[in-house]
Structures are given as C-alpha cells and as structure tokens.
Scaffold this motif. Structure first.
Motif, PDB file in Angstrom:
ATOM      1  N   SER B  74     -21.189  10.833 -14.941  1.00 43.37           N
ATOM      2  CA  SER B  74     -20.558  11.813 -14.058  1.00 43.37           C
ATOM      3  C   SER B  74     -19.698  11.118 -13.016  1.00 43.37           C
ATOM      4  CB  SER B  74     -21.634  12.600 -13.308  1.00 43.37           C
ATOM      5  OG  SER B  74     -22.499  13.222 -14.212  1.00 43.37           O
ATOM      6  N   PRO B  76     -19.097   9.966  -9.550  1.00 41.50           N
ATOM      7  CA  PRO B  76     -20.088   9.706  -8.499  1.00 41.50           C
ATOM      8  C   PRO B  76     -19.832  10.504  -7.219  1.00 41.50           C
ATOM      9  CG  PRO B  76     -18.676   7.769  -8.847  1.00 41.50           C
ATOM     10  CD  PRO B  76     -18.286   8.787  -9.871  1.00 41.50           C
ATOM     11  N   TYR B  79     -20.400  14.582  -8.912  1.00 44.35           N
ATOM     12  CA  TYR B  79     -21.519  14.746  -9.848  1.00 44.35           C
ATOM     13  C   TYR B  79     -21.154  15.573 -11.074  1.00 44.35           C
ATOM     14  CZ  TYR B  79     -23.920  12.992  -5.744  1.00 44.35           C
ATOM     15  OH  TYR B  79     -24.287  12.227  -4.659  1.00 44.35           O
ATOM     16  N   ARG B  80     -19.873  15.850 -11.273  1.00 43.48           N
ATOM     17  CA  ARG B  80     -19.468  16.597 -12.462  1.00 43.48           C
ATOM     18  C   ARG B  80     -19.460  15.650 -13.659  1.00 43.48           C
ATOM     19  NH1 ARG B  80     -15.223  17.441 -15.424  1.00 43.48           N
ATOM     20  NH2 ARG B  80     -13.756  16.270 -14.132  1.00 43.48           N
TER      21      ARG B  80
END
Lengths: 273, 273
Positions: B74, B76, B79-80
């Motif tokens: 993801s 950072p 968070y996707r």
C-alpha cells in the motif's frame, strides 16, 4: 457437472501440468559440449563478480513503498527476542515490500495474466551477459536513455548481442546507492522503449537489468510495461556492472521461490572470462 | 578486422596477461578447462531440477517463529493498496522470519563471530552436488540419522564424495511439505553429528542441505551447531532430491544479499548430467 466447474477443473489441470513442468525444468535438450565436470572446472576457476547490493533498513527504495524494518525474531507467544545466550541462536524478522534492494520484477508485477516469479523457468537463471555501457554519453546528458543507435555502435565494437542473453545497462549509478536521496533522483540514465524493443524483438534476448530503481523515466513506465508484457523479467538496482566485460561473461541470477510472487530481492553474479 | 583475427589477438593478449601475472606473482585463479561459452553450452543443454519449495503464508515453519504474512503493498501515506487498475502495478508486502521456506543458515545464525549470509563467497554458490539417500533405511527406522557407515556404503557404489561438494540428505520428507503438521514432526530422518564431521573433516565438503526444518534431532542441535561453527552454511527445507542422481550433478544455490543476514529464503537448483 456445470460448465463453470468443468472450466475450473480444466484450468486446475493446466495449472498442475504447468507446475509439474516447472518442477522438472524444461524438457532436456540433447546434452552438448563438455561434460558437467569439465564445465564446472571452467566456471569455478574464473573470477566471480557480485552484481548485487547488500540491503538493509536504510537502503534506497521508491518513496511509494517505504523502508523495510529488520527486528530480532521473537517467540510469538512470549514476545521475548531470541538470543544466542538463552536460545543458542538468533535471527531476524523482516517486514518489507518485494521490490526491495536488488530485486526481480516478474511479468505479473504489471500484467494481470503475467507469470509470477515462481513460474520463471530455471533455464532463464543462467545466461550469457552483455553490458551496454552508456557512461561515456552521460557527460553531455546525465539522463541519457540508451538508443537503438547506441546498441548498434556497441555491436560494431563487441559483436552482435547474443540471442538468449541478459542485457544489463551500465550507468555507474549504482555508486550512488549509499546516498539514497541522490540515488532516487528523477530523471536518471535509463532504457528507451525503442532500445528494449530492439533487444527483445531483433536480438531475442531473455532479460534485462539496470542499476536504477526503474526501467525508464516516462510517467507511465513505458519500457518496463512493455518488457514485462513480453513475458520477460527484469532485475533492478544492480551493482558493479563496471567490473564485468561488455561481453563473454555469464550471469547467474536467481531469487527465492515466493508462491505467486510479484517481486522479491534477488541475487545476481557474473562469472568472468 | 576479421573475427578470427580479433579472436587470435584476444587470445594472444590473454596469454601475455597470463605470463605477466605469473611474473608478477598474481594470485588470480588460473582459468582451466573449456571456455565460458563452451561451459555455458554444456550447462544450458542439460535438464534443470528445482530443489526449492514455493513458500506462502501457509508454509510449514518452526512453531517458535510463526507464519509469514503476505499483504497487498500500500501507499505508506494513504494506506491505499496499489492496484493494476489505478496504479498500473501491484506488489506484495512481506512480514516473515528469515528462516522461512527453503532457506540458508549462515554461521552467524548460531555463532557470535560467524559470517553472515552476505559474507559467504560467491564461489560457494555453484558446487558439485552429491545426494546421500537414506530412504531405503527408513522402513526399519523412520527417524534414522545417517551414519559414517552409511556414507562409506554410498561411496562403495558411487565413488568418494568429492572435495568442495554440496552434500544433500535425501529422505523424501519433502513430500510432506503440503501437510504442515506431519512435516513438522519430531523426531525425523536427519544428520548425525559424526556424519557431518566425517563429511567436512575427511571429505572436505563445502556445505550441506536437507529436507527437514532442522539438521538433527538433538535438543541442542549438535550437528547444526557444529556445521555452522566450521564457518559453513546449510540449506534447509530442500525439495525434489529424489529427482537428481547421487553424483554428477551441479547445484546452483544462492540467496538475496541481506546486510548482516542471519538467515533468508534461498533458491537452489540442480543441473543434471
């Protein structure tokens, strides 16, 4: 039986057959040349050059991934870290993205139906190595992308790029590895799409490698996307390409066998004539 | 200039350099046997057998370590998770102990001053392979530990274990890899301390490998501790040792170059005569 289920079972059978053929390696061709013992003698008596960076939590990585963490491995029940004194051994727990340090990019990294790194044939892990050196061109343009003409110029001096070889791009950029901010610069010396198309289509090479974090400087990673789209792998963040000759060396390049792997640290070294 | 003339001049130059290095007393190894190109032909035309398991989060691992986790890498910051659709690529984030799947144990895993896996010489990554098969003895004792006498019996049939070779212990235990509880059983067919001492001291082998998670069944891991104490590495959790001959094959065995590495997944494959 439903059509869907039959399709699924067919797919499973095909997958099993693929797995079996991967385990056994490609069907052996007729053995050629010297015996394995003689070949071993020839390889073992040559100089070997490591083409791999050591990696650690401070290794330069693409900012969209973030740094790895290395911690002392602990007992998962008590969280007590193992020590030589108490346990007789010590080891490390790693948290990291697959594209870390010198690493392999398999076709599936960019393509839905591309093969994963556990499916790349063993036969592609030992290859003739050619090194295309663009450092003489970097004085004028520090971000030069190698052209087809550069490759033709190289061939005038060193002969035709051999079919089935691993073509590495020498830029000496690996020397910036200890300076992460400089190493992660953009643009950087790179492949052009036309150059990789020429190498795979006209010279029928097997794989490419380079010293940078990416294959090319386009925002859509055109050269990388095209290479992986050919079902070919690439090695990124290579080192010491200035310590191997333009032609005549062999490369050993492998990686751990991660199930469905989309990228993982790799090891590459050259055996030099 | 003709290719022949260029070859001749290269050869002459090589001879002159060799003469010079002898005069200067250089310590470079002297190239022996066929050329690298001939050696490559010999290797590439042989069957290759993967001696490595694919590893995943469900792979059997020593209970004191716990399973790896593989998640979609993801961004950072947000968070996707990255996707092919939105980002053009996909990759994996790994959290795992170094001793996972088919892996290398360097001397530093057990010893304060032992070398780490980034310090093991490249020269120890391509070796003659001998396979010591104890499966015929497992009917009577399913946890038989190979003895010096077993090795002497093997030598009567297959000749002396070559100096500098990689000795692998075949037990067919690798076939239980898909059944983690059975794979992790204790006791299991193993090395005896006397057998590894004989192989390293009397036969001067370079490394060992086996199919199990550990070298031996003693609570203090006597054989493992002794092997690593000799400055030698071992490969654990090997596969397909039943698909290579007792002698005559070569092994290519490497691993990513983890700085100060105490253990990491490795790749091993055989080139079969």
């Amino acid at each position: 039986m439903s059509v869907l289920r039959r399709l699924f079972e067919k797919k499973t059978l095909a997958r099993d057959l693929l797995a079996l053929s991967l385990v056994l390696g490609a069907t052996a061709v007729q053995a050629e040349g010297p015996s394995l013992a003689e070949a071993y003698k020839a390889l073992a008596s040559r100089k070997m050059v490591d083409l791999t960076h050591s990696f650690s939590p401070s290794t330069p990585v693409w900012q969209g991934f973030g740094q790895a963490t290395f911690t002392t491995a602990s007992d998962p029940k008590t969280y007590r870290p193992y020590t030589l004194e108490k346990d007789g051994f010590r080891t490390t727990f790693y948290s990291m993205v697959g594209q870390y340090g010198t690493h392999v990019d398999p076709p599936a990294h960019f393509h839905e139906n591309g093969i994963t790194l556990d499916q790349i044939p063993l036969r592609e892990m030992l290859l003739p190595l050619v090194v295309l050196d663009i450092t003489p061109l970097l004085g004028k343009d520090p971000n030069h992308a190698i052209t087809v003409q550069d490759i033709l110029d190289w061939e005038k001096k060193h002969g035709r790029v051999p079919e089935g070889s691993f073509a590495a791009l020498r830029t000496d950029m690996y020397k910036d590895f200890g300076n992460p901010e400089r190493f992660k610069r953009h643009p950087f010396p790179a492949w052009s799409l036309a150059a990789v198309q020429f190498l795979f289509e006209k010279r029928k090479i097997t794989a490419i490698g380079h010293e940078s974090l990416d294959t090319d400087i386009t925002s859509t990673l055109d050269a990388e996307k095209w290479v992986l789209g050919q079902g070919r792998y690439q090695i990124e963040v290579m080192a010491h390409l200035d310590k191997v000759p333009p032609t005549g060396a062999l490369i050993v390049v492998t990686w751990p066998k991660v199930a469905n792997g989309l990228g993982f640290p790799a090891r590459a070294f050259a055996i030099v004539p």
